[in-house]
Design an enzyme around this catalytic site. Structure first.
Site, short mmCIF file in Angstrom:
data_model
loop_
_atom_site.label_atom_id
_atom_site.label_comp_id
_atom_site.label_asym_id
_atom_site.label_seq_id
_atom_site.Cartn_x
_atom_site.Cartn_y
_atom_site.Cartn_z
CG HIS A 1 65.77 19.74 31.54
ND1 HIS A 1 65.00 20.24 32.72
CD2 HIS A 1 65.36 20.40 30.60
CE1 HIS A 1 64.21 20.80 32.23
NE2 HIS A 1 64.30 21.11 30.73
CG HIS B 1 64.20 21.38 25.73
ND1 HIS B 1 62.89 20.98 25.51
CD2 HIS B 1 64.56 21.56 26.83
CE1 HIS B 1 62.45 20.94 26.76
NE2 HIS B 1 63.26 21.57 27.74
CD GLU C 1 60.83 26.52 32.85
OE1 GLU C 1 60.11 25.99 32.50
OE2 GLU C 1 61.99 26.96 32.28
CG ASP D 1 66.02 24.01 30.03
OD1 ASP D 1 65.47 23.15 29.12
OD2 ASP D 1 65.62 25.10 30.34
CG ASP D 2 66.17 25.14 26.04
OD1 ASP D 2 65.80 24.48 24.95
OD2 ASP D 2 65.49 25.46 26.96
N1 ADE Z 1 60.91 24.18 25.82
C1 ADE Z 1 62.46 24.43 25.59
N2 ADE Z 1 62.98 24.90 26.80
C2 ADE Z 1 62.03 24.92 27.88
C3 ADE Z 1 61.91 25.07 29.23
N3 ADE Z 1 63.00 25.52 29.88
N4 ADE Z 1 60.67 25.07 29.69
C4 ADE Z 1 59.55 24.75 28.95
N5 ADE Z 1 59.66 24.33 27.76
C5 ADE Z 1 60.92 24.42 27.00
ZN ZN Z 2 63.56 22.20 29.54
#
Ligand code: ADE
Ligand code: ZN
Length: 338
Positions: free
Chosen positions: A16, A18, A199, A277-278
């Site tokens: 997971h 991005h 989420e 995630d990010d």
């Molecule tokens: N795009 C990037 N990170 C995200 C996240 N945590 N939830 C939804 N969309 C995303």
């Molecule tokens: Zn995500």
């Protein structure tokens, strides 16, 4: 031998991530300069100071703006390469990366530019760093299904480079059911499917992702804990939840890491993994997420080993590749547990 040594040595898969969320402020500045783009921030420090979010939408507004510095194929290559170097440093041996084509095609960047830059870096990552990878294309759920369908059509000539499709962006108000036709077409075309659900959105969205989108994994899924029937099903199917602890804190899904429910989910028998995630926005890559979670929830070496095992089990690798990693994980856990 510390917990940190253990986490560093543990083989991990990331499921997971991005790729646009791995854009560090330093690279954002460099690309802005290279492409003659005016950023509203004057320094790297100023960018970092802006990363205080109170919910998902708050973050997404800044994240989409940051992605505006990505223009040329080389930019997408550099972004992906930097992330893969981090993987190599942290013993993340396999990664399944999300990208958001609509964030770029809607600004006039061609699909081909985006995918070629990312793909070339992934090939080099395998060859030069030994990090294997797969690519998952996400549809932006705040846009309509028609736009997602057009994106799927754009992707068809590049089918050999994309293993699956996913669903991300603003969750609440945009249930998986909104995208059932485009996911049906993607399944017909042979793509695997995943979706962000649970989420910020309710357990009902997780049911929809399972029943309507036929997903192989739920991204996040932490709100499943509110629905005992759903929990039973997720356990029975060993449905993976790709959990992102630092993300959940930064976006205020949980107040503090010690309040996170991943330990409880693991204890109840759910197939949970840890992911970043990010990471450029949420203050840590994989090892920070692993170590932070281990310490905050006082998880054991065995429990962390189980989480790493789940990450490979839930990947789209072959059964024989998975077995190789299970054995390596067992060896590391054995070394540290005594
Ligand atoms: N795009 C990037 N990170 C995200 C996240 N945590 N939830 C939804 N969309 C995303
Ligand atoms: Zn995500």
């Amino acid at each position: 031998m510390s917990r940190q040594d253990f986490i560093e040595e543990l083989p991990k898969a990331e499921l997971h991530l991005h790729i646009e969320g791995s854009l560090e402020p330093e690279l954002m500045f460099k690309l802005a300069e290279r492409n003659n783009i005016n950023l509203k921030f004057k320094s790297v420090e100023e960018i970092r100071e802006a990363y205080n979010f109170s919910n998902l939408q708050d973050f997404l507004d800044i994240y989409y703006e940051g992605a505006g510095v990505l223009i040329k194929e080389q930019d997408f290559y550099d972004l992906t390469w930097e992330y893969l170097e981090k993987c190599a440093r942290e013993n993340v041996l396999h990664t399944e990366i999300f990208f958001d084509p609509q964030t770029h095609t809607d600004r006039g960047i061609s699909f081909e530019t985006v995918i070629n830059g990312i793909h070339k870096a992934l090939v080099d990552g395998q060859e030069k760093l030994g990090v294997s990878s797969k690519l998952i294309m996400c549809f932006l759920r705040h846009l309509d299904e028609n736009a997602a369908m057009k994106t799927l059509e754009m992707a068809l000539p590049f089918k050999d480079k994309i293993v699956g499709v996913g669903l991300d962006s603003s969750e609440v108000g945009h249930p998986p059911s909104k995208f059932k036709n485009v996911f049906a077409k993607a399944l017909d075309e042979g793509f695997l499917t995943v979706a962000h659900a649970g989420e910020e959105g309710p357990p009902e969205y997780i049911w929809e992702a399972l029943d309507l989108l036929k997903v192989k994994r739920i991204d996040h899924g932490v709100r499943s804990i509110e629905d005992p029937k759903l929990m039973e099903r997720l356990i029975a199917e060993r449905m993976p939840l790709t959990v992102c602890p630092f993300s959940n804190i930064k976006l205020c899904v949980f107040k503090e890491l010690k309040d996170h429910n991943i330990g409880t989910l693991l204890e109840k028998g759910l197939n949970v993994s840890i992911n970043s995630d990010d990471p450029a926005y949420f203050g840590g890559y994989m090892n920070d997420n692993y170590l932070g979670t281990m310490e905050a929830l006082d998880l054991s070496y065995d429990e962390m080993g189980k989480i790493a095992r789940n990450s490979f089990e839930s990947s789209f690798l072959s059964e024989s590749e998975k077995q190789k990693y299970f054995d390596q994980i067992a060896e590391v856990v054995n070394k540290y547990r005594n």
